[in-house]
Scaffold this active site. Structure first.
Site, PDB file in Angstrom:
ATOM      1  N   ALA A 258       0.793  -1.365  -0.062  1.00  0.00           N
ATOM      2  CA  ALA A 258      -0.005   0.006   0.140  1.00  0.00           C
ATOM      3  C   ALA A 258       0.825   1.157   0.153  1.00  0.00           C
ATOM      4  O   ALA A 258       0.516   2.437   0.246  1.00  0.00           O
ATOM      5  CB  ALA A 258      -0.982   0.012   1.278  1.00  0.00           C
ATOM      6  N   ALA A 259       2.147   1.020  -0.435  1.00  0.00           N
ATOM      7  CA  ALA A 259       3.008   2.531  -0.318  1.00  0.00           C
ATOM      8  C   ALA A 259       2.558   3.328  -1.263  1.00  0.00           C
ATOM      9  O   ALA A 259       2.508   4.483  -0.731  1.00  0.00           O
ATOM     10  CB  ALA A 259       4.521   1.987  -0.630  1.00  0.00           C
ATOM     11  N   GLY A 260       2.171   3.033  -2.496  1.00  0.00           N
ATOM     12  CA  GLY A 260       1.572   3.954  -3.355  1.00  0.00           C
ATOM     13  C   GLY A 260       0.509   4.902  -2.611  1.00  0.00           C
ATOM     14  O   GLY A 260       0.067   5.888  -3.099  1.00  0.00           O
ATOM     15  N   ASP A 261      -0.621   3.901  -2.374  1.00  0.00           N
ATOM     16  CA  ASP A 261      -1.913   4.513  -1.633  1.00  0.00           C
ATOM     17  C   ASP A 261      -1.637   5.561  -0.620  1.00  0.00           C
ATOM     18  O   ASP A 261      -2.328   6.501  -0.698  1.00  0.00           O
ATOM     19  CB  ASP A 261      -2.757   3.336  -1.200  1.00  0.00           C
TER      20      ASP A 261
END
Length: 314
Positions: A258-261
């Site tokens: 979920a790094a991009g989110d």
């Protein structure tokens, strides 16, 4: 730095809701190969839900619109949203479809492979897009991703532009057909990673220079601000008045699901406070880095205090 919301403006998220089924193993399987998982767990996910939960943990009052099936996974997802203080007013339950599922494999280095079954997310329609836009005002932010039907995103972007609502698009999953210049001209900020950048520009950004070249190309095609994420190598950005590079934060990564989110949630939270672009991108990068230190999708979203601490210390 404080992540407290200091503006009457709003942030809305229109996007997917999944339950993630995550398997961790020493390595990722090659085609035809079977890997034995070290452990398996369930986590709330979907890029829309991840962004919404990350925004709430950053103390932003977010309006989230999405769809679930009328099944046990949908019950699980709705309970999680309530626990995270996210209203269900704009969450629809569709009895004819299953709740979205993501099958995620993660190796010992935190790299991942994801297969998504859209389920109810495939019925997040243009009517829903129009409903969420009606609740927004000029200057508000709308976060979009690509785990819902393209026509829904296109309608949301079209209506957002008419109302001077600023769209932040995470172009993931990477669109094999690319994104038209006409649509890019309507987007305030686009935030591709290396794979998505190559898909959109033909440039694989493996250095700061190539990342900035790709970001400039996206700006030339019409987007106002292009932010190219290089994973553990940092972030490059190009805007109307400035461009630059944010070096990576020093953290111990577990997975990058979920790094991009969380990056986009951090970006929106900072811009809502009228932070300058370099500060907003640095805040976003801190949120993305912290998300890699925890397991799972939405479960990995950092809290405001954690972000403030990392920004102070590094």
């Amino acid at each position: 730095m404080s992540c407290l919301q200091k503006s009457h403006r709003r942030v809305a998220v229109l996007g997917s809701i999944n339950i993630d089924i995550i398997a961790k193993s020493s390595s990722l399987p090659h085609p035809g190969e079977t890997i034995i998982a070290e452990n398996v767990f369930f986590s709330p996910g979907g890029k829309g839900a991840n962004q919404a939960i990350a925004l709430r943990r950053l103390e932003i009052d977010v309006m989230f619109s999405g769809t679930t099936g009328d099944d046990s996974f949908g019950d699980m997802a709705r309970k999680i949203l309530i626990k995270e203080n996210i209203s269900l007013d704009h969450i629809k339950t569709l009895p004819s479809l299953h709740t979205g599922l993501a099958l995620i494999s993660i190796d010992s280095h935190g790299e991942n492979m994801i297969t998504v079954s859209s389920g109810a997310n495939s019925e997040l329609d243009e009517v829903t897009a129009r409903e969420i836009i009606r609740h927004l005002n000029p200057g508000d932010f709308l976060l979009l991703q690509r785990e819902i039907p393209p026509a829904t995103n296109i309608e949301a972007i079209r209506l957002a532009v008419e109302k001077d609502i600023r769209v932040i698009l995470d172009p993931a999953p990477a669109p094999p057909e690319g994104i038209s210049d006409d649509l890019l001209r309507k987007i305030f900020i686009i935030t591709p990673n290396e794979t998505e950048t190559e898909c959109l520009t033909g440039i694989r950004p493996h250095t700061q220079e190539t990342a900035l070249t790709a970001a400039r190309q996206l700006r030339e095609r019409g987007v106002s601000i292009a932010i190219v994420k290089l994973g553990a190598a940092g972030v490059c950005y190009a805007g109307p008045d400035e461009e630059g590079f944010i070096p990576p934060f020093r953290v111990t990564s577990t997975d990058s699901v979920a790094a991009g989110d969380c990056f986009n949630a951090g970006l929106a939270s900072a811009l809502l406070r009228d932070a300058p672009l370099p500060e907003a991108v640095r805040t976003a990068a801190a949120c993305g880095a912290l998300a890699t230190t925890k397991k799972g999708g939405a479960d990995s979203a950092p809290y405001a205090q954690e972000v403030s601490k990392l920004l102070r210390e590094q």
